[in-house]
Design a protein around this motif. Structure first.
Motif, short mmCIF file in Angstrom:
data_model
loop_
_atom_site.label_atom_id
_atom_site.label_comp_id
_atom_site.label_asym_id
_atom_site.label_seq_id
_atom_site.Cartn_x
_atom_site.Cartn_y
_atom_site.Cartn_z
N LEU A 22 58.16 -12.56 -27.92
CA LEU A 22 58.95 -11.92 -28.96
C LEU A 22 58.35 -12.34 -30.29
O LEU A 22 58.35 -13.52 -30.64
CB LEU A 22 60.41 -12.38 -28.84
N ASP A 23 57.77 -11.38 -30.99
CA ASP A 23 57.17 -11.66 -32.29
C ASP A 23 58.24 -11.51 -33.37
O ASP A 23 58.93 -10.51 -33.42
CB ASP A 23 56.02 -10.70 -32.56
N ILE A 24 58.37 -12.51 -34.21
CA ILE A 24 59.31 -12.46 -35.33
C ILE A 24 58.55 -11.91 -36.53
O ILE A 24 57.79 -12.63 -37.18
CB ILE A 24 59.89 -13.86 -35.65
N GLY A 25 58.75 -10.64 -36.82
CA GLY A 25 58.06 -10.00 -37.94
C GLY A 25 58.48 -10.58 -39.28
O GLY A 25 59.66 -10.76 -39.54
N GLY A 26 57.51 -10.90 -40.11
CA GLY A 26 57.81 -11.46 -41.42
C GLY A 26 58.49 -12.80 -41.36
O GLY A 26 59.27 -13.16 -42.25
N ALA A 27 58.22 -13.57 -40.30
CA ALA A 27 58.91 -14.85 -40.09
C ALA A 27 58.82 -15.77 -41.30
O ALA A 27 59.83 -16.31 -41.75
CB ALA A 27 58.35 -15.55 -38.86
N TYR A 28 57.63 -15.93 -41.83
CA TYR A 28 57.46 -16.86 -42.95
C TYR A 28 58.25 -16.41 -44.18
O TYR A 28 58.69 -17.23 -44.97
CB TYR A 28 55.99 -16.99 -43.32
N LEU A 29 58.44 -15.11 -44.31
CA LEU A 29 59.17 -14.59 -45.47
C LEU A 29 60.66 -14.95 -45.41
O LEU A 29 61.37 -14.80 -46.40
CB LEU A 29 59.00 -13.08 -45.57
N ASN A 30 61.13 -15.41 -44.26
CA ASN A 30 62.53 -15.82 -44.11
C ASN A 30 62.75 -17.26 -44.53
O ASN A 30 63.88 -17.70 -44.65
CB ASN A 30 62.99 -15.64 -42.66
N ALA A 31 61.68 -18.01 -44.73
CA ALA A 31 61.80 -19.43 -45.07
C ALA A 31 61.86 -19.61 -46.58
O ALA A 31 61.03 -19.08 -47.32
CB ALA A 31 60.62 -20.20 -44.49
N ASP A 32 62.85 -20.35 -47.04
CA ASP A 32 63.00 -20.63 -48.46
C ASP A 32 62.05 -21.75 -48.89
O ASP A 32 61.86 -22.71 -48.16
CB ASP A 32 64.44 -21.06 -48.78
N MET A 33 61.47 -21.60 -50.06
CA MET A 33 60.61 -22.65 -50.60
C MET A 33 61.50 -23.81 -51.04
O MET A 33 62.57 -23.60 -51.61
CB MET A 33 59.81 -22.14 -51.79
N ILE A 34 61.07 -25.02 -50.75
CA ILE A 34 61.84 -26.22 -51.13
C ILE A 34 61.38 -26.71 -52.49
O ILE A 34 62.18 -27.05 -53.35
CB ILE A 34 61.68 -27.32 -50.06
N GLU A 35 60.07 -26.75 -52.69
CA GLU A 35 59.51 -27.20 -53.95
C GLU A 35 59.10 -25.98 -54.78
O GLU A 35 58.92 -24.89 -54.25
CB GLU A 35 58.28 -28.08 -53.70
N GLU A 36 58.93 -26.19 -56.07
CA GLU A 36 58.49 -25.10 -56.93
C GLU A 36 57.01 -24.82 -56.67
O GLU A 36 56.18 -25.72 -56.75
CB GLU A 36 58.71 -25.44 -58.41
N VAL A 37 56.72 -23.58 -56.34
CA VAL A 37 55.34 -23.15 -56.11
C VAL A 37 55.09 -21.95 -57.01
O VAL A 37 55.83 -20.97 -56.98
CB VAL A 37 55.10 -22.77 -54.63
N LEU A 38 54.04 -22.06 -57.83
CA LEU A 38 53.67 -20.97 -58.74
C LEU A 38 52.44 -20.26 -58.21
O LEU A 38 51.57 -20.88 -57.61
CB LEU A 38 53.40 -21.52 -60.13
N MET A 39 52.40 -18.96 -58.43
CA MET A 39 51.26 -18.16 -57.96
C MET A 39 50.76 -17.29 -59.12
O MET A 39 51.56 -16.71 -59.85
CB MET A 39 51.71 -17.27 -56.80
N LEU A 40 49.46 -17.26 -59.26
CA LEU A 40 48.83 -16.45 -60.31
C LEU A 40 48.49 -15.07 -59.72
O LEU A 40 47.80 -14.96 -58.72
CB LEU A 40 47.55 -17.13 -60.80
N ILE A 41 49.02 -14.04 -60.36
CA ILE A 41 48.70 -12.66 -59.96
C ILE A 41 47.56 -12.19 -60.85
O ILE A 41 47.64 -12.26 -62.09
CB ILE A 41 49.93 -11.74 -60.11
N SER A 42 46.49 -11.73 -60.23
CA SER A 42 45.30 -11.31 -60.98
C SER A 42 45.62 -10.18 -61.96
O SER A 42 46.61 -9.46 -61.81
CB SER A 42 44.21 -10.85 -60.00
N LYS A 43 44.74 -10.01 -62.94
CA LYS A 43 44.91 -8.96 -63.95
C LYS A 43 45.00 -7.58 -63.30
O LYS A 43 45.86 -6.78 -63.64
CB LYS A 43 43.76 -9.00 -64.96
N GLU A 44 44.14 -7.34 -62.33
CA GLU A 44 44.11 -6.03 -61.68
C GLU A 44 45.44 -5.73 -60.97
O GLU A 44 46.00 -4.64 -61.11
CB GLU A 44 42.95 -5.95 -60.68
N LEU A 45 45.93 -6.71 -60.24
CA LEU A 45 47.20 -6.53 -59.53
C LEU A 45 48.37 -6.48 -60.52
O LEU A 45 49.30 -5.69 -60.36
CB LEU A 45 47.41 -7.64 -58.51
N ALA A 46 48.31 -7.31 -61.57
CA ALA A 46 49.36 -7.30 -62.59
C ALA A 46 49.43 -5.95 -63.30
O ALA A 46 50.52 -5.45 -63.59
CB ALA A 46 49.13 -8.43 -63.60
#
Length: 116
Positions: free
Chosen positions: A1-25
């Protein structure tokens, strides 16, 4: 049984910042102008992750913590020798769940016990 998007269900505990590239932004701002104020001078956007993403170092551990807590709340006992194995017995029938990354394997479970 594959849990689709499993990791997306987990809440971040610590603050994690991500840089979105200019092209994607640029694409993000073009599709939804409300993000324009967050675009920096170099065109990038910095976001804070509320949920784990595939590729984040913590994602696997956070997902495992979440599914372990859920299974224990459902009456499963975590195997002391193999932490990815969970067992529960109901009406004399044992159900074993084996975790592997974002997959669950159900072993000899009755239909009434398959409500994972």
């Amino acid at each position: 049984l594959d849990i689709g998007g499993a990791y997306l269900n987990a809440d971040m505990i610590e603050e994690v910042l991500m840089l979105i590239s200019k092209e994607l932004a640029d694409i993000l701002v073009k599709s939804n102008p409300q993000f324009k104020p967050y675009q920096r001078e170099d065109g990038t956007i910095i976001v804070r992750l509320d949920k784990a993403l595939y590729g984040c170092v913590e994602s696997g551990k956070l997902w495992n913590m979440k599914i372990t807590k859920q299974l224990i709340s459902m009456g499963y006992k975590q195997n002391a020798y193999e932490e990815c194995v969970f067992n529960r017995t109901e009406n004399g029938v044992q159900c074993t769940i084996v975790l592997f990354v974002d997959d669950l394997q159900l072993k000899h479970c009755s239909k009434s016990m398959r409500r994972v």
